[in-house]
Design a protein around this motif. Structure first.
Motif, PDB file in Angstrom:
ATOM      1  N   LEU A 195     -28.441  -7.162  -1.056  1.00 37.65           N
ATOM      2  CA  LEU A 195     -29.573  -7.335  -1.969  1.00 37.65           C
ATOM      3  C   LEU A 195     -30.681  -6.330  -1.671  1.00 37.65           C
ATOM      4  O   LEU A 195     -31.312  -5.802  -2.597  1.00 37.65           O
ATOM      5  N   ARG A 196     -30.921  -6.058  -0.406  1.00 38.45           N
ATOM      6  CA  ARG A 196     -31.965  -5.087  -0.055  1.00 38.45           C
ATOM      7  C   ARG A 196     -31.645  -3.701  -0.595  1.00 38.45           C
ATOM      8  O   ARG A 196     -32.556  -2.904  -0.843  1.00 38.45           O
ATOM      9  N   VAL A 197     -30.358  -3.401  -0.778  1.00 37.72           N
ATOM     10  CA  VAL A 197     -29.957  -2.113  -1.346  1.00 37.72           C
ATOM     11  C   VAL A 197     -30.653  -1.873  -2.683  1.00 37.72           C
ATOM     12  O   VAL A 197     -30.981  -0.736  -3.031  1.00 37.72           O
ATOM     13  N   HIS A 198     -30.911  -2.934  -3.438  1.00 37.65           N
ATOM     14  CA  HIS A 198     -31.429  -2.817  -4.796  1.00 37.65           C
ATOM     15  C   HIS A 198     -32.929  -3.072  -4.892  1.00 37.65           C
ATOM     16  O   HIS A 198     -33.468  -3.210  -5.981  1.00 37.65           O
ATOM     17  N   ALA A 199     -33.608  -3.118  -3.756  1.00 39.92           N
ATOM     18  CA  ALA A 199     -35.039  -3.432  -3.747  1.00 39.92           C
ATOM     19  C   ALA A 199     -35.865  -2.218  -3.348  1.00 39.92           C
ATOM     20  O   ALA A 199     -35.609  -1.596  -2.317  1.00 39.92           O
ATOM     21  N   ASP A 200     -36.861  -1.905  -4.156  1.00 43.31           N
ATOM     22  CA  ASP A 200     -37.820  -0.876  -3.749  1.00 43.31           C
ATOM     23  C   ASP A 200     -38.640  -1.367  -2.566  1.00 43.31           C
ATOM     24  O   ASP A 200     -39.059  -0.578  -1.724  1.00 43.31           O
ATOM     25  N   ALA A 201     -38.901  -2.683  -2.527  1.00 42.11           N
ATOM     26  CA  ALA A 201     -39.696  -3.259  -1.440  1.00 42.11           C
ATOM     27  C   ALA A 201     -39.151  -4.633  -1.078  1.00 42.11           C
ATOM     28  O   ALA A 201     -38.629  -5.351  -1.937  1.00 42.11           O
ATOM     29  N   VAL A 202     -39.288  -4.983   0.205  1.00 40.32           N
ATOM     30  CA  VAL A 202     -38.929  -6.312   0.698  1.00 40.32           C
ATOM     31  C   VAL A 202     -40.206  -6.979   1.192  1.00 40.32           C
ATOM     32  O   VAL A 202     -41.001  -6.353   1.904  1.00 40.32           O
ATOM     33  N   MET A 203     -40.407  -8.238   0.827  1.00 40.08           N
ATOM     34  CA  MET A 203     -41.658  -8.937   1.124  1.00 40.08           C
ATOM     35  C   MET A 203     -41.401 -10.234   1.888  1.00 40.08           C
ATOM     36  O   MET A 203     -40.422 -10.935   1.648  1.00 40.08           O
ATOM     37  N   ALA A 204     -42.299 -10.543   2.835  1.00 39.07           N
ATOM     38  CA  ALA A 204     -42.225 -11.791   3.597  1.00 39.07           C
ATOM     39  C   ALA A 204     -43.635 -12.205   4.001  1.00 39.07           C
ATOM     40  O   ALA A 204     -44.565 -11.392   4.002  1.00 39.07           O
ATOM     41  N   GLY A 205     -43.777 -13.474   4.358  1.00 41.59           N
ATOM     42  CA  GLY A 205     -45.066 -13.996   4.778  1.00 41.59           C
ATOM     43  C   GLY A 205     -45.341 -13.745   6.247  1.00 41.59           C
ATOM     44  O   GLY A 205     -44.446 -13.411   7.028  1.00 41.59           O
ATOM     45  N   ALA A 206     -46.612 -13.928   6.628  1.00 43.41           N
ATOM     46  CA  ALA A 206     -47.045 -13.641   7.997  1.00 43.41           C
ATOM     47  C   ALA A 206     -46.317 -14.496   9.021  1.00 43.41           C
ATOM     48  O   ALA A 206     -45.948 -14.012  10.098  1.00 43.41           O
ATOM     49  N   ARG A 207     -46.080 -15.773   8.716  1.00 38.35           N
ATOM     50  CA  ARG A 207     -45.413 -16.643   9.684  1.00 38.35           C
ATOM     51  C   ARG A 207     -44.003 -16.165   9.968  1.00 38.35           C
ATOM     52  O   ARG A 207     -43.553 -16.169  11.122  1.00 38.35           O
ATOM     53  N   GLY A 214     -41.354 -20.437   2.907  1.00 36.93           N
ATOM     54  CA  GLY A 214     -41.454 -21.405   1.848  1.00 36.93           C
ATOM     55  C   GLY A 214     -42.772 -21.394   1.094  1.00 36.93           C
ATOM     56  O   GLY A 214     -42.802 -21.584  -0.121  1.00 36.93           O
ATOM     57  N   GLU A 215     -43.886 -21.182   1.789  1.00 37.96           N
ATOM     58  CA  GLU A 215     -45.184 -21.183   1.118  1.00 37.96           C
ATOM     59  C   GLU A 215     -45.321 -19.980   0.194  1.00 37.96           C
ATOM     60  O   GLU A 215     -45.885 -20.089  -0.899  1.00 37.96           O
ATOM     61  N   LEU A 216     -44.820 -18.837   0.627  1.00 35.58           N
ATOM     62  CA  LEU A 216     -44.850 -17.654  -0.232  1.00 35.58           C
ATOM     63  C   LEU A 216     -43.969 -17.862  -1.453  1.00 35.58           C
ATOM     64  O   LEU A 216     -44.370 -17.542  -2.584  1.00 35.58           O
ATOM     65  N   ASN A 217     -42.783 -18.404  -1.252  1.00 36.24           N
ATOM     66  CA  ASN A 217     -41.909 -18.697  -2.388  1.00 36.24           C
ATOM     67  C   ASN A 217     -42.600 -19.602  -3.393  1.00 36.24           C
ATOM     68  O   ASN A 217     -42.564 -19.367  -4.607  1.00 36.24           O
ATOM     69  N   ASP A 218     -43.227 -20.663  -2.889  1.00 32.39           N
ATOM     70  CA  ASP A 218     -43.899 -21.620  -3.765  1.00 32.39           C
ATOM     71  C   ASP A 218     -44.985 -20.937  -4.590  1.00 32.39           C
ATOM     72  O   ASP A 218     -45.104 -21.173  -5.797  1.00 32.39           O
ATOM     73  N   ALA A 219     -45.777 -20.090  -3.956  1.00 32.46           N
ATOM     74  CA  ALA A 219     -46.862 -19.402  -4.667  1.00 32.46           C
ATOM     75  C   ALA A 219     -46.310 -18.512  -5.780  1.00 32.46           C
ATOM     76  O   ALA A 219     -46.867 -18.462  -6.891  1.00 32.46           O
ATOM     77  N   LEU A 220     -45.210 -17.837  -5.506  1.00 33.91           N
ATOM     78  CA  LEU A 220     -44.622 -16.963  -6.523  1.00 33.91           C
ATOM     79  C   LEU A 220     -44.018 -17.765  -7.670  1.00 33.91           C
ATOM     80  O   LEU A 220     -44.153 -17.385  -8.845  1.00 33.91           O
ATOM     81  N   PHE A 221     -43.364 -18.874  -7.352  1.00 37.76           N
ATOM     82  CA  PHE A 221     -42.803 -19.725  -8.413  1.00 37.76           C
ATOM     83  C   PHE A 221     -43.919 -20.308  -9.274  1.00 37.76           C
ATOM     84  O   PHE A 221     -43.830 -20.324 -10.509  1.00 37.76           O
TER      85      PHE A 221
END
Length: 246
Positions: A50-62, A171-178
């Motif tokens: 999946l990362r092959v197809h991403a210009d950027a990868v994002m994750a939260g601070a935790r 999970g918190e980042l996912n929730d905010a995006l959803f």
């Protein structure tokens, strides 16, 4: 597993796809958050695919502070595939922290293969912003007390030319995006384990929704079995639909 195709949005927002593994009872780690990897080797390969197809990868601070992650594209095989698809050899890396609590000593900052962008808010103190500015390619304030993800993603698209953004939690980042209606696709691996525990984190934590009418609705695109794991891909159903060139 089918090859993931390059996703190209035509809007001013990146195409956002979320990738996560969870147990059969919906947990993404144990209650003490000590378990890092519990999925199969195939699932970890899928992450790099999946990362092959991403210009950027994002994750939260935790996620960054608790795990020795670098959010890179993987070995030479995956980097060659990125370049064959017209992407940079190494993806951009985006860290989300509303209060700027990312540790400058986190492992990710020791790997300099691509820029690291930090999204934060006005809650981050001047001292934290200065410290992070020394280790990150750019620190962007997007909002007063909460990150304005619509603004942040538009900025990533315009400033850094991010057309496809892979989110790897937590999970918190996912929730905010959803909740913001910004997720286009969910890649979910269901693993044959039960963690239990009311305090064990789930795929989408944070504030959540209070009404059924506000729930994010999904449409199953594909399902594949590998051993005792299930690999599911869902399209997010919502009013704003991005047009994709496949």
């Amino acid at each position: 597993m089918p090859k993931v195709k390059r996703l190209v949005p035509k809007s001013k927002l990146p195409f956002v796809f979320v990738n996560f593994a969870m147990t059969a009872d919906g947990k993404i780690t144990t209650a003490n958050r000590k378990v890092e990897a519990f999925s199969s080797r195939r699932d970890r390969e899928h992450m790099f695919e999946l990362r092959v197809h991403a210009d950027a990868v994002m994750a939260g601070a935790r996620t960054i502070n608790l795990n020795p992650v670098t959010m890179g594209p993987g070995n030479r095989k995956y980097r060659r595939e990125r370049m064959r698809s017209g992407l940079a050899e190494y993806n951009l890396r985006v860290i989300v922290s509303g209060a700027g609590t990312v540790s400058p000593n986190a492992k990710i900052f020791s790997r300099k293969f691509s820029p690291i962008i930090i999204l934060t808010t006005e809650r981050a103190s001047a001292a934290r912003l200065k410290a992070l500015g020394r280790v990150a390619g750019e620190v962007k304030v997007c909002g007063r007390s909460e990150i304005d993800f619509d603004q942040a993603l538009r900025w990533l698209r315009q400033k850094w030319r991010v057309r496809s953004l892979l989110c790897e939690g937590g999970g918190e980042l996912n929730d905010a995006l959803f909740r913001a209606g910004l997720v286009d696709e969910l890649h979910l691996t269901i693993c044959p384990k039960i963690f239990g525990g009311r305090n064990a984190p789930t795929l989408a934590e944070g504030r959540g929704q209070l009404r059924l009418a506000d729930a994010t609705e999904l449409e199953l695109k594909s399902s594949h079995r590998y051993g005792d794991e299930l690999f599911l891909v869902y399209r997010v159903k919502r009013r704003r639909v991005q047009s994709l060139k496949r």
